[in-house]
Design an enzyme around this catalytic site. Structure first.
Site, short mmCIF file in Angstrom:
data_model
loop_
_atom_site.label_atom_id
_atom_site.label_comp_id
_atom_site.label_asym_id
_atom_site.label_seq_id
_atom_site.Cartn_x
_atom_site.Cartn_y
_atom_site.Cartn_z
N GLY A 28 0.97 -1.37 -0.07
CA GLY A 28 0.00 0.04 0.02
C GLY A 28 0.80 1.20 -0.13
O GLY A 28 1.70 1.38 0.70
N GLY A 62 -0.43 4.39 0.57
CA GLY A 62 -1.20 5.70 1.20
C GLY A 62 -0.31 6.44 2.00
O GLY A 62 1.11 6.18 1.98
N ASN A 76 1.64 -1.58 -4.79
CA ASN A 76 0.52 -0.80 -4.97
C ASN A 76 -0.12 -0.99 -6.26
O ASN A 76 0.23 -1.28 -7.20
CB ASN A 76 0.84 0.86 -4.64
CG ASN A 76 -0.41 1.61 -4.36
OD1 ASN A 76 -0.82 1.45 -3.14
ND2 ASN A 76 -0.56 2.58 -5.30
N LYS A 77 -1.73 -0.79 -6.03
CA LYS A 77 -2.54 -1.03 -7.28
C LYS A 77 -2.04 0.00 -8.28
O LYS A 77 -2.36 -0.36 -9.36
CB LYS A 77 -3.90 -1.04 -6.82
CG LYS A 77 -4.98 -0.93 -7.79
CD LYS A 77 -6.48 -0.95 -7.47
CE LYS A 77 -7.48 -0.94 -8.77
NZ LYS A 77 -8.85 -0.85 -7.98
N GLU A 112 -17.66 17.54 4.74
CA GLU A 112 -16.66 18.28 3.71
C GLU A 112 -17.34 18.15 2.22
O GLU A 112 -17.20 18.85 1.58
CB GLU A 112 -15.26 17.64 3.67
CG GLU A 112 -14.72 18.07 5.15
CD GLU A 112 -13.26 17.78 5.26
OE1 GLU A 112 -12.51 18.62 5.88
OE2 GLU A 112 -12.67 16.82 4.64
N ASP A 156 -5.02 2.55 7.63
CA ASP A 156 -6.51 2.19 7.87
C ASP A 156 -6.74 1.03 8.08
O ASP A 156 -7.86 0.38 8.54
CB ASP A 156 -7.13 2.64 6.74
CG ASP A 156 -7.20 3.94 6.41
OD1 ASP A 156 -7.36 4.74 7.31
OD2 ASP A 156 -6.85 4.49 5.14
N GLN A 185 -3.03 11.74 9.55
CA GLN A 185 -2.05 12.07 10.64
C GLN A 185 -1.47 10.99 11.33
O GLN A 185 -0.15 10.59 11.45
CB GLN A 185 -2.71 13.02 11.61
CG GLN A 185 -2.83 14.50 11.14
CD GLN A 185 -3.55 15.34 12.16
OE1 GLN A 185 -2.94 15.50 13.24
NE2 GLN A 185 -4.63 16.14 11.96
#
Length: 394
Positions: free
Chosen positions: A11, A13, A36-37, A168, A294, A312
């Site tokens: 990943g 991210g 990663n994809k 948002e 995540d 964060q």
């Protein structure tokens, strides 16, 4: 002969890229591989701006090759399964099997629809660049259909949820509606934007929640709070105990996320595809696996509750995980995870928002400065991920 340690990062991210950066700087003898994809990283906190058509997708994207060290070998592919007892990962497209000595699992999040009928099929979801772009294309298609037919169902839009992403997104949408009204020839008052969820921004205090709700209501949002959506179809939603029908051609689902489905498939002890990790960020069952981002559930020792997954916290988890791999390989004492928040920020479009606990201080802000502060926090995060070039990109 020098024996290298094979480290595999899954990943790209916030957590994965930060881990790669820190591993490359560690001066350890490592073979570092990143899977990663996609060939790019993106700012997940800005996906709602793409879904609303406020930002072009390339403005929140960075090529992985441009922001990773030449010490990191990058493979573009998806993870099929992690064979944890064999210390290997099988890739989906190439069917390649990668061996590792240590694993950094940062596979990221997926939308969570909680089994709501029709949500996966009909609702627009915001979890990656591809579906954010597709969301806006759907919005435009519906506006063009209204322009051709005059059917006002195509001017009805529902946002399901009440968290940060929901608020948002609403802020971006209300900023876009006047532009759409001029372009597609409708009166702003005819556009119906409804938010349905159990509550709104529960992580903020009552005064800031009230400000956000008043601002959004002033700009045309109708709130139906204390209710849950029971089903979604191509013509609207059913909600509440009395099964109210709300016609809407466009439904955004922002009511929750879970970790990657690969977590459950690979046999981790999990809840909603997140693993409750040890305080050194290792898996509770495999000491050579660091779980970050995540897919990690990290407990706040002061409250006993798990921290919500954010960019964060993902960066800080990666820092601790790499520090503890270094401690393990150098026979040093591990460091327990402690979280220092830079603040909780909710932008309500480009001109206002709410924020609290900025830089760890009990500071609360409301108004025009908040979107700027959110962007500064992003730039700091981008710098921590990939250096000055990434921070200056947006």
């Amino acid at each position: 002969m020098l024996i290298m340690t094979d480290v595999l990062v899954l990943g790209a991210g916030y957590a994965g890229l930060r881990a790669c950066k820190q591993l490359a700087k560690s001066k350890l003898d490592l073979n570092i591989t990143l899977v990663n994809k996609n060939s790019y990283n993106y700012d997940a906190t800005a996906l709602e701006t793409v879904a609303a058509g406020a930002t072009a997708p390339e403005n929140i994207m960075m090529d992985i090759a441009d922001v990773t060290s030449n010490k990191v070998h990058f493979i573009q592919d998806e993870v099929e399964v992690i064979n944890r007892n064999q210390n290997s990962v099988v890739l989906k497209n190439s069917k390649q099997e990668l061996k590792y000595d240590y694993l950094f699992n940062a596979l990221g999040f997926e939308p969570e629809t909680f089994g709501t009928p029709g949500a996966d099929e009909y609702a627009l979801q915001i979890s990656n660049i591809d579906n954010a772009v597709a969301d806006y294309e759907t919005v435009v298609k519906h506006l063009e259909t209204y322009q051709k037919t005059g059917n006002k169902d195509y001017l009805s839009m529902v946002v399901v949820g009440g968290g940060l992403t929901s608020a948002e997104l609403l802020g971006e949408l209300v900023h876009q509606i006047p532009k759409w009204a001029r372009k597609y020839g409708f009166d702003k008052a005819d556009f119906q934007l409804t938010c349905i969820g159990p509550n709104l921004l529960s992580m903020f205090d009552e005064k800031q929640r009230a400000y956000a709700q008043r601002y959004l209501e002033k700009h045309g949002v109708k709130f139906i709070l204390g209710q849950n959506v029971k089903s979604v179809s191509d013509t609207g939603v059913i909600y509440g105990d009395n099964n109210h029908n709300l016609p809407a051609r466009t439904v955004f689902w922002t009511a929750g996320v879970s970790g990657s489905h690969v977590i459950e498939k690979s046999g981790y002890p999990e809840h909603r595809d997140r693993v409750a990790v040890n305080d050194d960020m290792t898996s509770p069952t495999n000491a050579n696996e660091y779980i970050i981002g995540d897919v990690a559930a990290v407990k706040d020792q002061s409250t006993g509750r798990f921290y919500p997954p954010t960019g964060q916290i993902a960066i800080q988890e990666a820092n601790i995980a790499v520090a503890n791999l270094k401690a393990k390989l150098t026979h040093s004492k591990p460091v327990p995870f402690t979280y220092r928040s830079l603040g909780t920020v909710c932008s309500l479009g480009p001109t206002t928002g709410i924020a609290y606990d900025l830089l760890g201080f009990p500071i609360k802000l409301t108004g025009i400065l908040v979107p700027t502060i959110k962007n500064l926090i992003f730039k700091r995060s981008a710098f921590e991920l990939s250096g000055l070039k990434a921070a200056l990109q947006r």
